[in-house]
Design a protein around this motif. Structure first.
Motif, PDB file in Angstrom:
ATOM      1  N   LEU A  80     -28.581   0.259 -26.647  1.00 47.93           N
ATOM      2  CA  LEU A  80     -27.186   0.264 -26.186  1.00 47.93           C
ATOM      3  C   LEU A  80     -26.280  -0.388 -27.227  1.00 47.93           C
ATOM      4  CD1 LEU A  80     -27.643  -0.530 -22.404  1.00 47.93           C
ATOM      5  CD2 LEU A  80     -26.565   1.514 -23.368  1.00 47.93           C
ATOM      6  N   CYS A  81     -26.728  -1.459 -27.850  1.00 49.48           N
ATOM      7  CA  CYS A  81     -25.939  -2.084 -28.921  1.00 49.48           C
ATOM      8  C   CYS A  81     -25.671  -1.080 -30.035  1.00 49.48           C
ATOM      9  CB  CYS A  81     -26.667  -3.304 -29.489  1.00 49.48           C
ATOM     10  SG  CYS A  81     -26.619  -4.757 -28.448  1.00 49.48           S
ATOM     11  N   GLU A  82     -26.690  -0.364 -30.428  1.00 48.90           N
ATOM     12  CA  GLU A  82     -26.541   0.636 -31.491  1.00 48.90           C
ATOM     13  C   GLU A  82     -25.569   1.735 -31.066  1.00 48.90           C
ATOM     14  OE1 GLU A  82     -27.171   2.736 -35.074  1.00 48.90           O
ATOM     15  OE2 GLU A  82     -27.694   0.673 -34.573  1.00 48.90           O
ATOM     16  N   LYS A  83     -25.690   2.186 -29.833  1.00 51.10           N
ATOM     17  CA  LYS A  83     -24.808   3.247 -29.330  1.00 51.10           C
ATOM     18  C   LYS A  83     -23.343   2.834 -29.391  1.00 51.10           C
ATOM     19  CE  LYS A  83     -27.495   6.571 -27.486  1.00 51.10           C
ATOM     20  NZ  LYS A  83     -27.273   7.987 -27.722  1.00 51.10           N
ATOM     21  N   TYR A  84     -23.073   1.551 -29.144  1.00 47.40           N
ATOM     22  CA  TYR A  84     -21.693   1.061 -29.133  1.00 47.40           C
ATOM     23  C   TYR A  84     -21.288   0.386 -30.439  1.00 47.40           C
ATOM     24  CZ  TYR A  84     -21.213   2.197 -24.211  1.00 47.40           C
ATOM     25  OH  TYR A  84     -21.124   2.871 -23.017  1.00 47.40           O
ATOM     26  N   GLY A  85     -22.174   0.422 -31.432  1.00 48.38           N
ATOM     27  CA  GLY A  85     -21.845  -0.179 -32.723  1.00 48.38           C
ATOM     28  C   GLY A  85     -21.685  -1.691 -32.661  1.00 48.38           C
ATOM     29  N   ILE A  86     -22.468  -2.332 -31.814  1.00 47.86           N
ATOM     30  CA  ILE A  86     -22.385  -3.782 -31.644  1.00 47.86           C
ATOM     31  C   ILE A  86     -23.596  -4.433 -32.306  1.00 47.86           C
ATOM     32  CG2 ILE A  86     -22.370  -5.655 -29.960  1.00 47.86           C
ATOM     33  CD1 ILE A  86     -21.105  -3.644 -27.974  1.00 47.86           C
ATOM     34  N   ASP A  87     -23.331  -5.409 -33.158  1.00 48.71           N
ATOM     35  CA  ASP A  87     -24.389  -6.182 -33.797  1.00 48.71           C
ATOM     36  C   ASP A  87     -24.998  -7.122 -32.758  1.00 48.71           C
ATOM     37  OD1 ASP A  87     -25.970  -7.939 -35.248  1.00 48.71           O
ATOM     38  OD2 ASP A  87     -24.429  -8.371 -36.749  1.00 48.71           O
ATOM     39  N   PRO A  88     -26.304  -7.009 -32.475  1.00 48.53           N
ATOM     40  CA  PRO A  88     -26.924  -7.872 -31.465  1.00 48.53           C
ATOM     41  C   PRO A  88     -26.736  -9.365 -31.749  1.00 48.53           C
ATOM     42  CG  PRO A  88     -28.466  -6.190 -32.174  1.00 48.53           C
ATOM     43  CD  PRO A  88     -27.261  -6.074 -33.052  1.00 48.53           C
ATOM     44  N   LYS A  89     -26.710  -9.742 -33.016  1.00 51.78           N
ATOM     45  CA  LYS A  89     -26.503 -11.152 -33.344  1.00 51.78           C
ATOM     46  C   LYS A  89     -25.124 -11.615 -32.882  1.00 51.78           C
ATOM     47  CE  LYS A  89     -29.665 -12.036 -37.098  1.00 51.78           C
ATOM     48  NZ  LYS A  89     -29.804 -12.465 -38.481  1.00 51.78           N
ATOM     49  N   LYS A  90     -24.141 -10.723 -32.945  1.00 48.04           N
ATOM     50  CA  LYS A  90     -22.798 -11.068 -32.479  1.00 48.04           C
ATOM     51  C   LYS A  90     -22.795 -11.307 -30.972  1.00 48.04           C
ATOM     52  CE  LYS A  90     -20.753 -10.780 -36.437  1.00 48.04           C
ATOM     53  NZ  LYS A  90     -20.337 -11.997 -37.118  1.00 48.04           N
ATOM     54  N   ILE A  91     -23.633 -10.574 -30.249  1.00 42.98           N
ATOM     55  CA  ILE A  91     -23.737 -10.783 -28.809  1.00 42.98           C
ATOM     56  C   ILE A  91     -24.311 -12.168 -28.526  1.00 42.98           C
ATOM     57  CG2 ILE A  91     -24.952 -10.047 -26.720  1.00 42.98           C
ATOM     58  CD1 ILE A  91     -24.598  -7.199 -27.651  1.00 42.98           C
ATOM     59  N   LEU A  92     -25.306 -12.560 -29.301  1.00 34.47           N
ATOM     60  CA  LEU A  92     -25.886 -13.898 -29.123  1.00 34.47           C
ATOM     61  C   LEU A  92     -24.845 -14.973 -29.411  1.00 34.47           C
ATOM     62  CD1 LEU A  92     -29.377 -13.327 -30.795  1.00 34.47           C
ATOM     63  CD2 LEU A  92     -28.763 -13.107 -28.379  1.00 34.47           C
ATOM     64  N   GLU A  93     -24.082 -14.782 -30.472  1.00 35.41           N
ATOM     65  CA  GLU A  93     -23.009 -15.727 -30.804  1.00 35.41           C
ATOM     66  C   GLU A  93     -21.966 -15.749 -29.691  1.00 35.41           C
ATOM     67  OE1 GLU A  93     -21.496 -14.450 -34.587  1.00 35.41           O
ATOM     68  OE2 GLU A  93     -23.402 -14.833 -35.602  1.00 35.41           O
ATOM     69  N   PHE A  94     -21.602 -14.583 -29.180  1.00 34.97           N
ATOM     70  CA  PHE A  94     -20.629 -14.479 -28.098  1.00 34.97           C
ATOM     71  C   PHE A  94     -21.116 -15.245 -26.870  1.00 34.97           C
ATOM     72  CE2 PHE A  94     -18.762 -12.424 -24.403  1.00 34.97           C
ATOM     73  CZ  PHE A  94     -17.420 -12.354 -24.753  1.00 34.97           C
ATOM     74  N   SER A  95     -22.398 -15.087 -26.551  1.00 31.61           N
ATOM     75  CA  SER A  95     -22.981 -15.767 -25.397  1.00 31.61           C
ATOM     76  C   SER A  95     -22.891 -17.281 -25.547  1.00 31.61           C
ATOM     77  CB  SER A  95     -24.439 -15.341 -25.235  1.00 31.61           C
ATOM     78  OG  SER A  95     -25.071 -16.109 -24.237  1.00 31.61           O
ATOM     79  N   GLU A  96     -23.273 -17.786 -26.713  1.00 25.33           N
ATOM     80  CA  GLU A  96     -23.221 -19.230 -26.942  1.00 25.33           C
ATOM     81  C   GLU A  96     -21.793 -19.753 -26.831  1.00 25.33           C
ATOM     82  OE1 GLU A  96     -25.240 -20.602 -30.453  1.00 25.33           O
ATOM     83  OE2 GLU A  96     -27.011 -19.394 -29.990  1.00 25.33           O
ATOM     84  N   LYS A  97     -20.855 -19.034 -27.432  1.00 26.77           N
ATOM     85  CA  LYS A  97     -19.453 -19.456 -27.397  1.00 26.77           C
ATOM     86  C   LYS A  97     -18.921 -19.441 -25.965  1.00 26.77           C
ATOM     87  CE  LYS A  97     -14.939 -18.394 -29.394  1.00 26.77           C
ATOM     88  NZ  LYS A  97     -14.189 -17.491 -30.263  1.00 26.77           N
ATOM     89  N   LYS A  98     -19.216 -18.372 -25.250  1.00 26.93           N
ATOM     90  CA  LYS A  98     -18.749 -18.242 -23.866  1.00 26.93           C
ATOM     91  C   LYS A  98     -19.279 -19.383 -23.004  1.00 26.93           C
ATOM     92  CE  LYS A  98     -20.919 -15.737 -20.957  1.00 26.93           C
ATOM     93  NZ  LYS A  98     -21.601 -14.683 -20.213  1.00 26.93           N
ATOM     94  N   LEU A  99     -20.587 -19.646 -23.084  1.00 30.69           N
ATOM     95  CA  LEU A  99     -21.185 -20.693 -22.255  1.00 30.69           C
ATOM     96  C   LEU A  99     -20.710 -22.090 -22.653  1.00 30.69           C
ATOM     97  CD1 LEU A  99     -24.773 -19.241 -21.905  1.00 30.69           C
ATOM     98  CD2 LEU A  99     -23.024 -19.378 -20.127  1.00 30.69           C
ATOM     99  N   THR A 100     -20.579 -22.300 -23.957  1.00 30.70           N
ATOM    100  CA  THR A 100     -20.079 -23.597 -24.425  1.00 30.70           C
ATOM    101  C   THR A 100     -18.674 -23.837 -23.918  1.00 30.70           C
ATOM    102  OG1 THR A 100     -21.469 -23.503 -26.402  1.00 30.70           O
ATOM    103  CG2 THR A 100     -19.573 -24.976 -26.480  1.00 30.70           C
ATOM    104  N   ASN A 101     -17.816 -22.841 -24.025  1.00 28.61           N
ATOM    105  CA  ASN A 101     -16.443 -22.980 -23.555  1.00 28.61           C
ATOM    106  C   ASN A 101     -16.367 -23.107 -22.036  1.00 28.61           C
ATOM    107  OD1 ASN A 101     -15.328 -22.921 -26.129  1.00 28.61           O
ATOM    108  ND2 ASN A 101     -15.063 -20.705 -26.085  1.00 28.61           N
ATOM    109  N   ARG A 102     -17.191 -22.384 -21.342  1.00 33.47           N
ATOM    110  CA  ARG A 102     -17.147 -22.394 -19.875  1.00 33.47           C
ATOM    111  C   ARG A 102     -17.623 -23.724 -19.294  1.00 33.47           C
ATOM    112  NH1 ARG A 102     -19.935 -17.421 -17.117  1.00 33.47           N
ATOM    113  NH2 ARG A 102     -18.111 -16.435 -18.044  1.00 33.47           N
ATOM    114  N   PHE A 103     -18.584 -24.343 -19.938  1.00 37.79           N
ATOM    115  CA  PHE A 103     -19.189 -25.539 -19.355  1.00 37.79           C
ATOM    116  C   PHE A 103     -18.924 -26.807 -20.153  1.00 37.79           C
ATOM    117  CE2 PHE A 103     -21.549 -21.950 -17.632  1.00 37.79           C
ATOM    118  CZ  PHE A 103     -21.467 -22.243 -16.285  1.00 37.79           C
ATOM    119  N   ARG A 104     -17.777 -26.871 -20.792  1.00 36.70           N
ATOM    120  CA  ARG A 104     -17.370 -28.096 -21.466  1.00 36.70           C
ATOM    121  C   ARG A 104     -17.047 -29.137 -20.408  1.00 36.70           C
ATOM    122  NH1 ARG A 104     -13.837 -26.324 -26.686  1.00 36.70           N
ATOM    123  NH2 ARG A 104     -15.667 -25.641 -27.798  1.00 36.70           N
ATOM    124  N   ASN A 105     -17.426 -30.354 -20.699  1.00 33.03           N
ATOM    125  CA  ASN A 105     -17.147 -31.452 -19.743  1.00 33.03           C
ATOM    126  C   ASN A 105     -15.856 -32.129 -20.066  1.00 33.03           C
ATOM    127  OD1 ASN A 105     -19.454 -30.971 -18.292  1.00 33.03           O
ATOM    128  ND2 ASN A 105     -20.688 -32.270 -19.598  1.00 33.03           N
TER     129      ASN A 105
END
Length: 105
Positions: A80-105
């Motif tokens: 699916l990443c390939e079909k949409y031209g999305i670099d899987p590593k960017k998804i991992l980075e996106f996930s980390e950023k999203k979770l870090t921002n969402r759960f900042r204390n």
């Protein structure tokens, strides 16, 4: 093995088998199927299955099946990443950023 190497190999493999041509909507159905198989593998590993039509498996065989189903899920996501031209590593980075921002204390 690097993620990109596996993804390239996987896309090439799927193209040779004419599996790559399926639309993302159909691919999503395959992903859903694989998630169901993963659920069964986890259930079997964690609490077992008492089904008369299935052979009993050792704990090692159950764990190997769990790994196989996890790999199948990852493979569908990589396609699916390939079909949409999305670099899987960017998804991992996106996930980390999203979770870090969402759960900042």
């Amino acid at each position: 093995m690097e993620l990109e190497d596996h993804q390239r190999w996987l896309v090439d493999f799927y193209k040779k088998r004419n599996w790559y041509n399926f639309s993302p909507e159909i691919r999503m159905n395959f992903l859903t199927e694989e998630v169901g198989e993963l659920a069964r593998a986890i259930r079997t590993f964690e609490i077992g299955r008492d089904h008369p039509g299935e052979e009993k498996k050792t704990r090692t065989e159950k764990f190997d099946n769990l790994k196989e189903e996890l790999a199948d899920v990852i493979d569908q996501v990589l396609i699916l990443c390939e079909k949409y031209g999305i670099d899987p590593k960017k998804i991992l980075e996106f996930s980390e950023k999203k979770l870090t921002n969402r759960f900042r204390n």
